[in-house]
Design a protein around this motif. Structure first.
Motif: not given
Length: 402
Positions: A203-208, A318-334
């Motif tokens: 809990a209260n940890m970072g992600f790989v 443009e539109q898709e890039l705007a969507r990505l900037i507002k919701h950039l998925p964090v690709r983590h390994q847990g």
């Protein structure tokens, strides 16, 4: 508080005690103080060579004791455990914690976020004053290792020792920061008594994050002014890029949801709507590079632009890039390993203790602190939770005479 090393305890002899507290962190110290205040003769056993090691470590970056917030809002931060802990937090919440610390000669101040700190900004002066006030016998280097029959077995600097206390408060911590004393080994001994605990989780940890080479120049850099999104919930905060992944206060605030499977994304422009971002992107001059324009028009600093490339390339238009900037998925390994977590979830379940925090299967044995199955965000909630449950267990243990 008097420290003893147990040299007068012959090996194999079972020594009768009135009250025993195991673990000298905030929960154990609070329980010991309440027991002693009620007139019980208290022995406080600590496995490490000194008391409060995790407490002292927490104070290295500024000891955040509690958060100045209304009781209902404060209690709500404990999530699923809020109803369970409410009576304890109502008696030992933010105002009570401030009074307690000031009673130990520690002037306090409240930051702009409501977090409460000692003016000294460290734990050692408070801990010294607290230890000096508790009329209990502190035995250092005494590691509890389970039971021998009905006796509580300890490994001590002078060899094995066996105790027969009338009442016990367990405050052994969770399963993170092993080197400071919280190793979760007690779970196996509970299992010997047929007590199943909720599995430990960080809990209260970072992600790989397995970064590409182009992120190396940004290791150690903060990612400021972002919104961290987990499902329908989001918080404004910061993150830190490290060689091992992402961490920091904003990440910790959403870590439980992400750990449990929620989506994780960054809003890199929390002060702009998606429409405003798209409108600005549409005005990019043809001859200007996208990276430079993202910095000029949207205020994306080099770290944010690097993250956009890391998790979003090839970048859309443009539109898709705007969507990505507002919701950039964090690709983590847990999550990072449990031993690196600030705290842990899991432990002794609410159903295994009664309203006084006494173990239903072990009359006369009370439990406090991170041994219990609750979790809370950083920001003063963790220490207050330990103090509150320690006080509650100590008060009720003091009334137990078996």
């Amino acid at each position: 508080m008097t420290a003893e090393d147990g040299t007068d305890r012959p090996e194999g002899k079972v020594v009768a005690l009135d009250a025993l507290v195991i673990g000298a962190g905030p929960a154990g110290l609070m329980a010991a103080e309440e027991l002693a205040r009620a007139g019980r003769d208290v022995v406080l056993a600590e496995a490490k060579p000194s008391a409060g090691r995790k407490f002292l470590m927490a104070g290295k970056s500024g000891l955040n004791l509690t958060k100045d917030a209304p009781v209902d809002a404060f209690v709500a931060a404990y999530g699923d455990a809020a109803d369970w802990l409410r009576p304890m937090l109502e008696e030992m919440g933010p105002e009570a914690v401030k009074t307690w610390a000031e009673g130990l000669g520690q002037p306090l101040f409240t930051g702009s976020s409501g977090r409460v700190f000692p003016e000294a900004m460290k734990a050692s002066p408070l801990l010294r004053a607290w230890l000096g006030r508790i009329p209990a016998t502190l035995r250092l280097g005494w590691r509890w290792t389970g039971w021998l029959g009905d006796a509580w077995r300890f490994e001590t600097p002078e060899g094995p020792c066996f105790l027969a206390p009338r009442v016990v408060v367990l405050a052994l911590g969770g399963a993170s920061w092993r080197r400071l004393g919280s190793d979760g080994a007690w779970a196996d001994w509970m299992a010997e008594r047929g007590i199943e605990i909720a599995p430990f989780k960080p809990a209260n940890m970072g992600f790989v994050v397995e970064w590409s080479d182009h992120m190396r120049p940004h290791f150690g850099a903060p990612v400021k002014a972002i919104r961290l999104i987990t499902g329908e919930k989001s918080v404004r905060g910061e993150a830190v890029i490290s060689a091992r992944g992402i961490e920091g206060g904003g990440v910790y605030a959403v870590s439980a949801a992400v750990r449990d499977g929620a989506e994780f994304a960054f809003d890199l422009t929390p002060d702009l709507s998606k429409g405003e971002v798209a409108a600005r992107l549409a005005k990019k001059p043809r001859k200007q590079t996208l990276s430079r324009y993202l910095g000029k028009a949207l205020g994306l600093d080099p770290v944010k632009r690097a993250l956009l490339q890391e998790w979003g390339r090839p970048l859309p238009q443009e539109q898709e890039l705007a969507r990505l900037i507002k919701h950039l998925p964090v690709r983590h390994q847990g999550p990072r390993p449990i031993d690196e977590a600030i705290s842990t979830a899991g432990g002794i379940r609410e159903t295994d203790v009664d309203d006084t925090l006494m173990m239903r299967a072990m009359p006369g044995v009370f439990v406090a602190g991170e041994m219990l199955d609750w979790e809370a965000p950083t920001g003063g909630y963790l220490i207050t939770g330990c103090l509150a449950t320690g006080r509650w267990a100590g008060l009720h243990a003091a009334r137990w005479h078996g």
